[in-house]
Motif scaffolding. Structure first.
Motif, mmCIF file in Angstrom:
data_model
loop_
_atom_site.group_PDB
_atom_site.id
_atom_site.type_symbol
_atom_site.label_atom_id
_atom_site.label_comp_id
_atom_site.label_asym_id
_atom_site.label_seq_id
_atom_site.Cartn_x
_atom_site.Cartn_y
_atom_site.Cartn_z
ATOM 1 N N SER A 102 0.826 -1.212 0.000
ATOM 2 C CA SER A 102 0.000 0.000 0.000
ATOM 3 C C SER A 102 0.857 1.257 0.000
ATOM 4 O O SER A 102 0.745 2.106 -0.901
ATOM 5 C CB SER A 102 -0.936 -0.010 1.208
ATOM 6 O OG SER A 102 -1.784 -1.141 1.196
ATOM 7 N N LEU A 106 2.089 3.321 -3.363
ATOM 8 C CA LEU A 106 1.656 4.704 -3.546
ATOM 9 C C LEU A 106 2.847 5.644 -3.696
ATOM 10 O O LEU A 106 2.794 6.596 -4.480
ATOM 11 C CB LEU A 106 0.782 5.136 -2.366
ATOM 12 C CG LEU A 106 -0.644 4.581 -2.333
ATOM 13 C CD1 LEU A 106 -1.318 4.914 -1.012
ATOM 14 C CD2 LEU A 106 -1.459 5.136 -3.506
ATOM 15 N N TYR A 109 4.128 5.288 -7.193
ATOM 16 C CA TYR A 109 3.192 5.986 -8.086
ATOM 17 C C TYR A 109 3.392 7.495 -8.004
ATOM 18 O O TYR A 109 3.369 8.207 -9.013
ATOM 19 C CB TYR A 109 1.775 5.593 -7.694
ATOM 20 C CG TYR A 109 0.675 6.320 -8.424
ATOM 21 C CD1 TYR A 109 0.597 6.288 -9.808
ATOM 22 C CD2 TYR A 109 -0.311 7.010 -7.718
ATOM 23 C CE1 TYR A 109 -0.432 6.942 -10.482
ATOM 24 C CE2 TYR A 109 -1.336 7.651 -8.374
ATOM 25 C CZ TYR A 109 -1.397 7.618 -9.750
ATOM 26 O OH TYR A 109 -2.411 8.262 -10.406
ATOM 27 N N PHE A 110 3.622 7.978 -6.801
ATOM 28 C CA PHE A 110 3.844 9.409 -6.577
ATOM 29 C C PHE A 110 5.089 9.888 -7.323
ATOM 30 O O PHE A 110 5.053 10.898 -8.034
ATOM 31 C CB PHE A 110 3.991 9.653 -5.072
ATOM 32 C CG PHE A 110 4.376 11.050 -4.693
ATOM 33 C CD1 PHE A 110 3.422 12.042 -4.570
ATOM 34 C CD2 PHE A 110 5.711 11.374 -4.446
ATOM 35 C CE1 PHE A 110 3.771 13.336 -4.211
ATOM 36 C CE2 PHE A 110 6.071 12.652 -4.094
ATOM 37 C CZ PHE A 110 5.102 13.640 -3.975
ATOM 38 N N THR A 197 -10.226 9.723 -10.692
ATOM 39 C CA THR A 197 -9.408 10.526 -9.789
ATOM 40 C C THR A 197 -7.993 9.964 -9.743
ATOM 41 O O THR A 197 -7.695 8.915 -10.328
ATOM 42 C CB THR A 197 -10.010 10.520 -8.377
ATOM 43 O OG1 THR A 197 -10.019 9.171 -7.876
ATOM 44 C CG2 THR A 197 -11.442 11.052 -8.397
ATOM 45 N N THR A 198 -7.119 10.673 -9.035
ATOM 46 C CA THR A 198 -5.726 10.214 -8.928
ATOM 47 C C THR A 198 -5.643 8.849 -8.265
ATOM 48 O O THR A 198 -4.935 7.954 -8.744
ATOM 49 C CB THR A 198 -4.904 11.246 -8.120
ATOM 50 O OG1 THR A 198 -4.966 12.515 -8.763
ATOM 51 C CG2 THR A 198 -3.452 10.801 -8.018
ATOM 52 N N ILE A 199 -6.374 8.670 -7.162
ATOM 53 C CA ILE A 199 -6.394 7.367 -6.490
ATOM 54 C C ILE A 199 -7.112 6.340 -7.350
ATOM 55 O O ILE A 199 -6.725 5.170 -7.395
ATOM 56 C CB ILE A 199 -7.053 7.487 -5.104
ATOM 57 C CG1 ILE A 199 -6.233 8.419 -4.202
ATOM 58 C CG2 ILE A 199 -7.199 6.117 -4.460
ATOM 59 C CD1 ILE A 199 -4.833 7.906 -3.920
ATOM 60 N N GLY A 200 -8.167 6.770 -8.055
ATOM 61 C CA GLY A 200 -8.884 5.852 -8.930
ATOM 62 C C GLY A 200 -8.005 5.313 -10.044
ATOM 63 O O GLY A 200 -8.095 4.137 -10.416
ATOM 64 N N PHE A 202 -4.785 4.925 -9.846
ATOM 65 C CA PHE A 202 -3.858 3.979 -9.223
ATOM 66 C C PHE A 202 -4.525 2.624 -9.012
ATOM 67 O O PHE A 202 -3.929 1.577 -9.278
ATOM 68 C CB PHE A 202 -3.368 4.546 -7.887
ATOM 69 C CG PHE A 202 -2.454 3.624 -7.125
ATOM 70 C CD1 PHE A 202 -1.142 3.443 -7.522
ATOM 71 C CD2 PHE A 202 -2.917 2.937 -6.004
ATOM 72 C CE1 PHE A 202 -0.299 2.592 -6.823
ATOM 73 C CE2 PHE A 202 -2.077 2.090 -5.293
ATOM 74 C CZ PHE A 202 -0.773 1.918 -5.708
ATOM 75 N N ILE A 203 -5.783 2.624 -8.567
ATOM 76 C CA ILE A 203 -6.469 1.375 -8.242
ATOM 77 C C ILE A 203 -6.951 0.655 -9.498
ATOM 78 O O ILE A 203 -6.818 -0.569 -9.619
ATOM 79 C CB ILE A 203 -7.657 1.649 -7.291
ATOM 80 C CG1 ILE A 203 -7.140 2.196 -5.946
ATOM 81 C CG2 ILE A 203 -8.478 0.389 -7.079
ATOM 82 C CD1 ILE A 203 -8.231 2.610 -4.991
#
Length: 294
Positions: A102, A106, A109-110, A197-200, A202-203
């Motif tokens: 996790s 992240l 990804y960042f 979204t940004t998190i979307g 990624f997922i």
């Protein structure tokens, strides 16, 4: 006539040279010797643990056992409650894997796709921490575990310290970043147009494409947790929280030597089985990134 594709360093043409053949078989023989040196000690422990007590202590020792007492495995497992130690180690490993994937995922990804201002400097600083010896931070880190800053919590006899350590791993961050770098930016742009979204992103985009690297990190993290001794030994003082390795170390004074070998067999087998079943992820993770980029 179709010819077999050369995928190694030495091709068919080079292999025809006598000098190349000598070099190839020399390296191959050296690899066999190294593999035997690595494999024989755990095999010796597992085989010797099943000998009867008389043969176990016989001098000179027998290379090929004449007796096998399979019942010793179950008796040792039941008498010393190894199931509880296995469950503790599994619980510790699962939490470490979740935290590792996790937070480090992240972070990768960042640094790979978001790249805000100043992220390059921050990434360099994180990578530089790899060069800092682990022993430098042990004393202040352990003191923080006894009295956690601000909250003043004592985290001994809990798995949280090992989980927190797994959440920040510069090497894993670097692996994730390098893998995410080969994922085309056009896929992310298309997801943004669709309203993700940004998190979307990624997922729904990054993670499905990252199965090989996630599998590789999972196997390596599991293996690392299973063989980790120092921090579990320092943190897990109550017997009900011991991991397998800590339990073997703390119980060795009360165990006969043949039972110690059985206990070591219990510690050796799970990483071997795990690697056998999931080695394809480690191998495929080396080349999967290129197929995404192509």
């Amino acid at each position: 006539m179709k010819t077999k594709e050369n995928i190694g360093i030495i091709g068919n043409i080079e292999y025809k040279s006598p000098g190349v053949r000598v070099l190839y078989w020399s390296i191959f023989t050296l690899m066999i010797v190294i593999a035997a040196i690595c494999i024989l000690p755990p095999v010796w422990i597992m085989v010797s643990s099943l000998k009867d007590i008389r043969e176990f202590y016989s001098i000179p020792p027998t290379l090929i056992p004449r007796t096998f007492e399979i019942g010793k495995l179950w008796d040792t497992w039941k008498e010393f409650n190894f199931l509880n130690y296995y469950l503790n180690t599994g619980y510790l490993a699962v939490g470490s894997i979740v935290f590792c994937l996790s937070f480090n995922g992240l972070a990768g990804y960042f640094f790979s796709k978001l790249k805000p201002r100043g992220s390059s400097l921050l990434f360099v600083l994180i990578v530089w921490t790899v060069m800092i010896p682990n022993t430098v931070g042990m004393v202040p880190l352990f003191s923080n575990l006894i009295d956690f800053p601000l909250l003043h919590l004592n985290l001994t006899n809990t798995f949280w310290p090992m989980w927190f350590m797994a959440a920040v791993n510069p090497v894993v961050i670097l692996i994730f970043k390098n893998f995410f770098d080969v994922i085309p930016q056009s896929l992310l742009e298309a997801a943004k147009i669709d309203g993700a979204t940004t998190i979307g992103i990624f997922i729904r985009v990054i993670l499905p494409l990252s199965t090989p690297v996630i599998g590789t990190i999972t196997v390596l993290t599991m293996n690392s947790v299973w063989q980790d001794f120092f921090w579990p030994f320092m943190v897990l003082k109550d017997q009900s929280t011991w991991s397998v390795i800590v339990a073997i170390y703390n119980l060795k004074a009360s165990l006969p030597q043949d039972i110690q070998f059985i206990a070591l067999t219990f510690a050796i087998l799970p990483p071997i089985v795990l690697f056998i079943f999931f080695q394809k992820y480690i191998m495929s993770g080396q080349s999967y990134g290129g197929s995404i980029k192509g």
